[in-house]
Design a protein around this motif. Structure first.
Motif, PDB file in Angstrom:
ATOM      1  N   ASP A 111       0.766  -1.189   0.117  1.00 41.30           N
ATOM      2  CA  ASP A 111       0.061  -0.032  -0.136  1.00 41.30           C
ATOM      3  C   ASP A 111       0.874   1.239   0.011  1.00 41.30           C
ATOM      4  O   ASP A 111       1.759   1.381   0.830  1.00 41.30           O
ATOM      5  CB  ASP A 111      -0.713  -0.227   1.150  1.00 41.30           C
ATOM      6  CG  ASP A 111      -1.828   1.501   1.204  1.00 41.30           C
ATOM      7  OD1 ASP A 111      -2.365   1.372  -0.019  1.00 41.30           O
ATOM      8  OD2 ASP A 111      -2.358   1.628   2.320  1.00 41.30           O
ATOM      9  N   ASN A 112       0.518   2.218  -0.879  1.00 46.73           N
ATOM     10  CA  ASN A 112       1.070   3.442  -1.132  1.00 46.73           C
ATOM     11  C   ASN A 112       2.583   3.314  -1.059  1.00 46.73           C
ATOM     12  O   ASN A 112       3.448   3.957  -0.368  1.00 46.73           O
ATOM     13  CB  ASN A 112       0.759   4.368   0.340  1.00 46.73           C
ATOM     14  CG  ASN A 112       1.355   5.646   0.114  1.00 46.73           C
ATOM     15  OD1 ASN A 112       1.314   6.233  -1.172  1.00 46.73           O
ATOM     16  ND2 ASN A 112       1.392   6.424   1.307  1.00 46.73           N
ATOM     17  N   ILE A 170      -1.083   1.034  -4.762  1.00 45.12           N
ATOM     18  CA  ILE A 170      -2.096   1.048  -3.748  1.00 45.12           C
ATOM     19  C   ILE A 170      -2.979   0.062  -3.760  1.00 45.12           C
ATOM     20  O   ILE A 170      -3.329  -0.682  -4.598  1.00 45.12           O
ATOM     21  CB  ILE A 170      -2.914   2.384  -4.150  1.00 45.12           C
ATOM     22  CG1 ILE A 170      -2.062   3.547  -4.581  1.00 45.12           C
ATOM     23  CG2 ILE A 170      -3.777   2.762  -2.792  1.00 45.12           C
ATOM     24  CD1 ILE A 170      -2.603   4.886  -4.731  1.00 45.12           C
ATOM     25  N   ALA A 174      -8.081  -0.029  -0.714  1.00 46.20           N
ATOM     26  CA  ALA A 174      -7.933   1.395   0.031  1.00 46.20           C
ATOM     27  C   ALA A 174      -8.009   2.589  -1.118  1.00 46.20           C
ATOM     28  O   ALA A 174      -8.636   3.625  -0.911  1.00 46.20           O
ATOM     29  CB  ALA A 174      -6.466   1.560   0.466  1.00 46.20           C
ATOM     30  N   GLU A 175      -7.678   2.150  -2.409  1.00 40.71           N
ATOM     31  CA  GLU A 175      -8.024   3.007  -3.307  1.00 40.71           C
ATOM     32  C   GLU A 175      -9.387   3.336  -3.605  1.00 40.71           C
ATOM     33  O   GLU A 175      -9.940   4.457  -3.909  1.00 40.71           O
ATOM     34  CB  GLU A 175      -7.268   2.664  -4.612  1.00 40.71           C
ATOM     35  CG  GLU A 175      -7.403   3.426  -5.779  1.00 40.71           C
ATOM     36  CD  GLU A 175      -6.572   2.901  -6.988  1.00 40.71           C
ATOM     37  OE1 GLU A 175      -6.010   4.044  -7.984  1.00 40.71           O
ATOM     38  OE2 GLU A 175      -6.340   1.876  -7.249  1.00 40.71           O
ATOM     39  N   CYS A 177     -11.878   3.289  -1.403  1.00 41.19           N
ATOM     40  CA  CYS A 177     -12.237   3.857  -0.280  1.00 41.19           C
ATOM     41  C   CYS A 177     -12.210   5.594  -0.391  1.00 41.19           C
ATOM     42  O   CYS A 177     -11.068   5.855  -0.429  1.00 41.19           O
ATOM     43  CB  CYS A 177     -11.861   3.190   1.075  1.00 41.19           C
ATOM     44  SG  CYS A 177     -12.682   4.148   2.466  1.00 41.19           S
ATOM     45  N   ASN A 180     -10.546   7.026   3.403  1.00 45.70           N
ATOM     46  CA  ASN A 180      -9.326   6.590   3.929  1.00 45.70           C
ATOM     47  C   ASN A 180      -9.505   5.860   5.193  1.00 45.70           C
ATOM     48  O   ASN A 180      -8.944   5.896   6.252  1.00 45.70           O
ATOM     49  CB  ASN A 180      -8.402   7.815   4.372  1.00 45.70           C
ATOM     50  CG  ASN A 180      -8.072   8.634   3.179  1.00 45.70           C
ATOM     51  OD1 ASN A 180      -7.685   8.092   2.166  1.00 45.70           O
ATOM     52  ND2 ASN A 180      -8.063   9.874   3.202  1.00 45.70           N
ATOM     53  N   GLU A 183      -6.868   0.698   6.698  1.00 47.50           N
ATOM     54  CA  GLU A 183      -5.601   0.827   7.273  1.00 47.50           C
ATOM     55  C   GLU A 183      -5.145  -0.620   7.224  1.00 47.50           C
ATOM     56  O   GLU A 183      -5.339  -1.405   6.557  1.00 47.50           O
ATOM     57  CB  GLU A 183      -5.853   1.042   8.680  1.00 47.50           C
ATOM     58  CG  GLU A 183      -6.374   2.757   8.844  1.00 47.50           C
ATOM     59  CD  GLU A 183      -6.756   2.833  10.171  1.00 47.50           C
ATOM     60  OE1 GLU A 183      -6.468   1.956  11.088  1.00 47.50           O
ATOM     61  OE2 GLU A 183      -7.164   4.083  10.660  1.00 47.50           O
ATOM     62  N   LYS A 196     -14.485   5.508  10.907  1.00 49.05           N
ATOM     63  CA  LYS A 196     -14.350   6.334   9.351  1.00 49.05           C
ATOM     64  C   LYS A 196     -15.412   5.573   8.716  1.00 49.05           C
ATOM     65  O   LYS A 196     -16.029   6.270   7.859  1.00 49.05           O
ATOM     66  CB  LYS A 196     -13.115   6.446   8.966  1.00 49.05           C
ATOM     67  CG  LYS A 196     -12.085   7.067   9.641  1.00 49.05           C
ATOM     68  CD  LYS A 196     -10.777   7.234   9.042  1.00 49.05           C
ATOM     69  CE  LYS A 196      -9.840   8.069   9.501  1.00 49.05           C
ATOM     70  NZ  LYS A 196      -8.529   7.700   8.955  1.00 49.05           N
ATOM     71  N   CYS A 203     -14.966  -1.154  -1.052  1.00 48.68           N
ATOM     72  CA  CYS A 203     -13.688  -1.829  -0.632  1.00 48.68           C
ATOM     73  C   CYS A 203     -13.979  -3.281  -0.946  1.00 48.68           C
ATOM     74  O   CYS A 203     -13.313  -4.132  -1.601  1.00 48.68           O
ATOM     75  CB  CYS A 203     -13.062  -1.627   0.673  1.00 48.68           C
ATOM     76  SG  CYS A 203     -14.387  -2.114   1.859  1.00 48.68           S
ATOM     77  N   ALA A 433     -15.336  10.111  -2.535  1.00 51.26           N
ATOM     78  CA  ALA A 433     -14.345  11.351  -2.605  1.00 51.26           C
ATOM     79  C   ALA A 433     -14.971  12.440  -2.995  1.00 51.26           C
ATOM     80  O   ALA A 433     -14.828  13.414  -2.460  1.00 51.26           O
ATOM     81  CB  ALA A 433     -13.436  10.819  -3.385  1.00 51.26           C
TER      82      ALA A 433
END
Length: 500
Positions: A111-112, A170, A174-175, A177, A180, A183, A196, A203, A433
Motif C-alpha cells: 500500500d502506498n 495502492i 484502499a484506493e 475507499c 481513507n 488501514e 471512519k 472496498c 471522495a
C-alpha cells in the motif's frame, strides 16, 4: 468488478445459495452449514488458493458472515456454526461491524509504495533521479532503484519517466475507499477503521481476493418465511434488469410470491414521498428560511459521511424519511403484523435498518445478489411467469432515484410543478471522495442556497455493491422504466395520502 463473473463472485454466489438452501429446510441444519466449505472445494485439489485448507477456511468465514455472525477468532478452535442457536431466530440482526476483512483471504497487498517496474530502460538521462527531492533514486545493475526509506511518495519520478516505468502501488480496497477508512494491521493485512467507515462496500467490490465481505440476514429471512410469518417485500427501483435483461417486474413479483413473500411493493413509492417532502422542505427552509443548504438523506453512506466527518452539516441533512423507511411505514399501516424486508443494491442500507429508530419499520435487509441466491436455491424459473409491469405503486420520479442525479431531478421537477415561481439551485456528487469535496465546499459557504444530492456509489444505487448487472446496462434499464411510467411526478398531497 461488478457485472463481471469472476471466481470471487462465483464463490459468493455458491455460499449464499447453499446457506439459503439450508435455511429453507426445517429443524437444525447446523451440520449442513458445516459441510458448505467442502462443497465449495469438493476434492483434494485446490481451485483458487495454494491449499484446500485455506480455501475451506475462507469459505467457512463466508458462511458465518452469510448467517450474520462475526468471524472466528484466529487463536481459538471455533466451529463454523458457533453461535448457531442465537442466529437461528428471526429477530436476529447483525453483530457489528457490518463490513469485515477475512484475515485468511487477505493477500497483504503493498500500500502506498512507489516502485520501478521492468519497463525501466536505465536511460542515460535518468530524469527520475534528477527530480527526486530526497535523493531516494539511484542506479543499481543498470536500472533505477527507489530507496523506500527515503521515498516520500511525491510522484515526481512517476510524472517525468519517459517510459512510464515507475508506478505507485495502492491497495485496491484502499484506493476504492473515498474516506481513507482502510488501514493495515500488524501482519500487513487490510483493516477497516470503523470510526471512519460508512459501510458503502466499495472496498468489498474492489478486492480481487474477495477478502472483504458484509454480513447477511438471508438465513433469518428464510426462517421467518418458513415458519409462516407474513413477510412483505419492498424492492428498490434499481431492481430493473438485475435478474435478467428480459425479466420484467411482473415476473419478479411472481417469483417473490413463490419464494414466500405475501406481497410486493416498490420502494419508488417511498422515493415519491421523499421527493414531495424534500421539495416542500427546500422551498420552506432554504429559499424562505434560515437553512443554508439542504442535503438529501436517501443514501445512508452519504448521510453517515456528513454526520461522522462533517458534524457541522447535521442540521442541513434532510429529516424526511428515506424511501426504504417511508415505504415500510406505508406497508405497516396496511399490514401492522407483517415483517418487511427491503431488497436493494446497497450494503449501507443494512446499517441504516439496524438503527433503533428504524428497526420497528424494517425487519430484514437483503441485496439483489442475496435475493438471486434465494431464487437459485428455490429453483425459480422466470419463464413460467407472464411478463409485464404489474407494479404500479410509483411514478417516474421515484423510479429515477436509482441513478445518480435522479434524486435531485425528482425533487427539482416537483418544485417546478408545485412552486413554478421559485428558482432551484441543484448540486450532486457521486462516490465518497467527490461527496467529501462537496461537503467541504458546503461547509465553507460555497453551496449556500443549494439542494445537494450525494450518492456514496459512483453512478448511484445502480452501482451498489449488492447489484448484479453492469452499471451501464442497469442505468439503461432504469431509464426505460422511468420513460414507461404512466405518471411522471407524484401529486403534491402524496404525504397526506400515505402517511399520518
Amino acid at each position: 468488478m461488478r457485472g463481471i463473473s469472476t471466481s470471487i463472485s462465483k464463490i459468493r454466489e455458491q455460499v449464499l445459495e447453499e446457506v439459503a438452501r439450508a435455511a429453507m429446510k426445517p429443524g437444525d441444519v447446523s451440520h449442513e452449514l458445516e459441510e458448505i466449505p467442502y462443497r465449495v472445494t469438493p476434492t483434494d485439489v485446490p481451485l483458487y488458493r495454494e491449499s484446500i485448507w485455506r480455501e475451506r477456511a475462507i469459505a467457512g468465514e463466508r458462511v458465518r458472515l452469510a448467517m450474520g455472525l462475526s468471524l472466528r477468532p484466529l487463536d481459538q478452535p471455533v466451529h463454523i456454526t458457533e453461535g448457531y442457536e442465537e442466529s437461528n431466530i428471526t429477530e436476529k440482526y447483525y453483530e457489528p461491524p457490518l463490513m469485515q476483512v477475512i484475515p485468511s483471504a487477505c493477500d497483504k497487498c503493498d500500500d502506498n509504495k512507489v516502485e520501478v517496474t521492468n519497463m525501466c530502460h536505465g536511460c542515460v538521462a535518468h530524469p527520475c533521479m534528477e527530480v527526486c527531492p530526497k535523493e531516494a533514486i539511484s542506479m543499481v545493475d543498470g536500472r533505477a532503484y527507489i530507496d523506500q526509506e527515503k521515498c516520500i511518495k511525491c510522484g515526481k519520478c512517476i510524472a517525468i519517466c519517459p517510459y512510464h516505468a515507475i508506478a505507485k502501488r495502492i491497495r485496491p480496497c484502499a484506493e476504492a475507499c473515498g474516506i481513507n477508512a482502510i488501514e493495515s494491521d500488524e501482519q500487513g493485512r487490510a483493516r477497516i477503521n470503523n470510526e471512519k467507515c460508512v459501510s458503502c462496500g466499495m472496498c468489498m467490490a474492489s478486492c480481487p481476493f474477495g477478502a472483504i465481505a458484509d454480513k447477511s440476514q438471508i438465513f433469518q429471512l428464510l426462517r421467518s418465511i418458513g415458519q409462516g410469518d407474513e413477510v412483505i417485500a419492498e424492492i428498490a427501483p434499481a431492481f430493473e434488469g438485475q435478474f435478467g435483461e428480459a425479466i420484467t417486474p411482473a415476473q419478479i413479483k411472481e417469483a417473490l410470491r413463490d419464494v414466500g413473500f405475501s406481497e410486493v411493493y416498490e420502494v419508488a413509492l417511498g422515493a415519491d414521498i421523499g421527493a414531495v417532502s424534500e421539495a416542500h422542505h427546500y422551498v420552506k427552509e432554504v429559499l424562505h428560511g434560515d437553512l443554508p443548504f439542504l442535503l438529501t438523506s436517501c443514501c445512508p453512506a452519504w448521510s453517515m459521511l456528513a454526520k461522522k466527518h462533517f458534524p457541522e452539516t447535521i442540521d442541513s441533512i434532510s429529516q424526511e424519511l428515506t424511501p426504504m423507511v417511508a415505504t415500510a411505514r406505508s406497508i405497516k399501516k396496511k399490514h401492522p403484523e407483517s415483517k418487511v424486508v427491503f431488497i436493494g443494491p446497497c450494503a449501507a442500507k443494512k446499517l441504516e435498518a439496524s438503527r433503533r429508530t428504524v428497526r420497528s419499520d424494517v425487519d430484514f435487509v437483503i441485496t439483489f445478489e442475496e435475493l438471486n441466491a434465494i431464487f437459485r436455491a428455490k429453483e425459480i424459473d422466470f419463464e413460467k411467469y407472464e411478463p409485464g409491469r404489474a407494479m404500479h405503486d410509483a411514478t417516474g420520479a421515484g423510479r429515477g432515484y436509482a441513478v445518480a442525479g435522479g434524486v435531485s431531478k425528482a425533487i427539482e421537477d416537483c418544485i417546478r410543478e408545485y412552486y413554478p415561481d421559485e428558482e432551484v439551485m441543484i448540486e450532486h456528487a457521486e462516490g465518497l471522495a467527490e461527496c467529501k469535496k462537496m461537503l467541504l465546499l458546503a461547509k465553507a459557504g460555497k453551496k449556500d442556497g443549494c439542494l445537494i444530492e450525494g450518492m456514496g456509489c459512483p453512478g448511484g444505487c445502480v452501482a451498489g455493491v449488492g447489484t448484479i448487472l453492469p452499471i451501464n446496462k442497469a442505468k439503461a434499464a432504469v431509464a426505460k422504466s422511468v420513460r414507461e411510467s404512466t405518471d411522471k411526478i407524484p401529486p403534491k398531497d402524496l404525504l397526506e395520502i400515505h402517511l399520518d
